[in-house]
Design an enzyme around this catalytic site. Structure first.
Site, PDB file in Angstrom:
ATOM      1  N   TYR A 184       6.769  38.232  39.717  1.00  9.96           N
ATOM      2  CA  TYR A 184       8.196  38.224  39.407  1.00  9.96           C
ATOM      3  C   TYR A 184       8.422  38.495  37.917  1.00  9.96           C
ATOM      4  CZ  TYR A 184      12.923  37.261  41.009  1.00  9.96           C
ATOM      5  OH  TYR A 184      14.240  37.388  41.380  1.00  9.96           O
ATOM      6  N   LYS A 191      16.172  35.220  35.227  1.00  8.45           N
ATOM      7  CA  LYS A 191      16.866  34.266  36.101  1.00  8.45           C
ATOM      8  C   LYS A 191      17.035  32.908  35.398  1.00  8.45           C
ATOM      9  CE  LYS A 191      17.684  36.841  39.717  1.00  8.45           C
ATOM     10  NZ  LYS A 191      19.028  37.454  39.835  1.00  8.45           N
TER      11      LYS A 191
END
Ligand code: NAD
Length: 290
Positions: A184, A191
């Site tokens: 990720y 995020k």
């Protein structure tokens, strides 16, 4: 006396002998006639599209902001929902291209107000995933951060003069913000920043009655998710180990977004709400001994 049963698309409640559609008639959701600005529809698989469907079913009018590179795909969806009133291009990469959406919307509807904003935008250039995050160059990193995190501030600044009273803004995040997930990479940093923006902006606009929350969605196969290497392995792992023993769908997320959009969630702001079949509640997976 209240009884509730399912019919067709919604729930029908019979209140004092009078049938009402819960979620479409204002009995509970109170979304009839509200205007939602939706950013993040790229295809029918987009989480934002499922949110459009549910907001439309609840009686909302929809104004979509689309990225020009997805124009033909998005325009194919035009006739699928009568609730869509207009489409305007937006690119949150710059202030000017973000402003363009609001200028066009206001030019066509002077003084129009938005009750709901859906920010379902995420992007990181391929170079972000080509090497360990430690070695990602500034330019792709800054692009990922601007588009996936700081754009919430950009959108909110342009929306602010046009917000209806007690508006509700919803963004989409992922649990890699707080715990490491393979591949990720820079998106986990983005995020984390997006979640911090959610709390920060909730406190900036809260005194005026506006709310901002983030839904932390479990993994769902969409265009954006397709860019994450090893995504199918994550889907497989979650399905085997989440308390509900399944992955979530766009519809699961849209249900929570519709609730957050509605006055039913009026006391909720600055929150990160997990819609992930319960995966974020576990530490040691049940399949540990497999
Ligand atoms: P998607 O590809 O359908 O949507 C991503 C959207 O971001 C697209 O509509 C795209 O046009 C928009 N976008 C990208 N760059 C933009 C720019 N410069 N200006 C304007 N719009 C831009 O994928 P999705 O999975 O529906 O993603 C929606 C949100 O949900 C993203 O924030 C994503 O990170 C988040 N999310 C997705 C998952 C998942 O597994 N799919 C999980 C958790 C969170």
């Amino acid at each position: 006396m209240l009884s509730v049963h399912t019919i067709g698309k919604g729930l029908e409640a019979v209140v004092a002998g009078r049938p009402m559609l819960v979620g479409t008639g204002g009995l509970m959701l109170e979304l009839e006639g509200k205007t939602a600005l939706v950013f993040g529809v790229a295809s029918e698989e987009s989480i934002a599209w499922a949110i459009c469907e549910q907001l439309a079913a609840a009686g909302c009018k929809l104004i979509l902001g689309f990225q020009k590179r997805f124009m033909s795909r998005v325009f194919q969806l035009k006739d699928k929902l009568d609730a869509i009133e207009a489409f305007y291009p937006i690119d949150v990469a710059t202030n000017e291209l973000t402003a363009e959406f609001f200028t066009e919307w206001q030019a066509a509807n002077p003084g129009a107000k938005a009750d709901i904003i859906i920010h379902a935008i995420g992007f990181a250039p391929k170079e972000c995933f080509d090497r360990p995050t430690l070695f990602v160059d500034n330019e792709p990193m800054n692009t990922a951060m601007t588009i996936s995190a700081h754009s919430l501030q950009r959108v909110m600044r342009h929306a602010l003069p046009h917000l209806a009273s007690n508006s509700s803004t919803i963004t989409l995040t992922y649990a890699a913000s707080t715990r490491w997930v393979p591949n990720y990479g820079i998106m986990s940093i983005a995020k984390a920043a997006l979640e911090a923006w959610t709390r920060e902006l909730a406190n900036n606009v809260g005194p005026d009655g506006h709310r901002i929350n983030a839904i932390s969605s479990g993994p769902i196969k969409t265009l954006a998710a397709g860019g994450i290497p090893g995504f199918d392995d994550i889907l497989y792992h979650v399905e085997r180990n989440a308390p509900l023993r399944r992955n979530v769908t766009q519809k699961d997320v849209a249900g929570c977004a519709t609730w957050l959009a509605s006055p039913m969630s009026s006391g909720v702001t600055g929150q990160i709400i997990h819609v992930d079949a319960g995966y974020s509640s576990i530490m040691v997976p049940d399949s540990i001994s497999d």
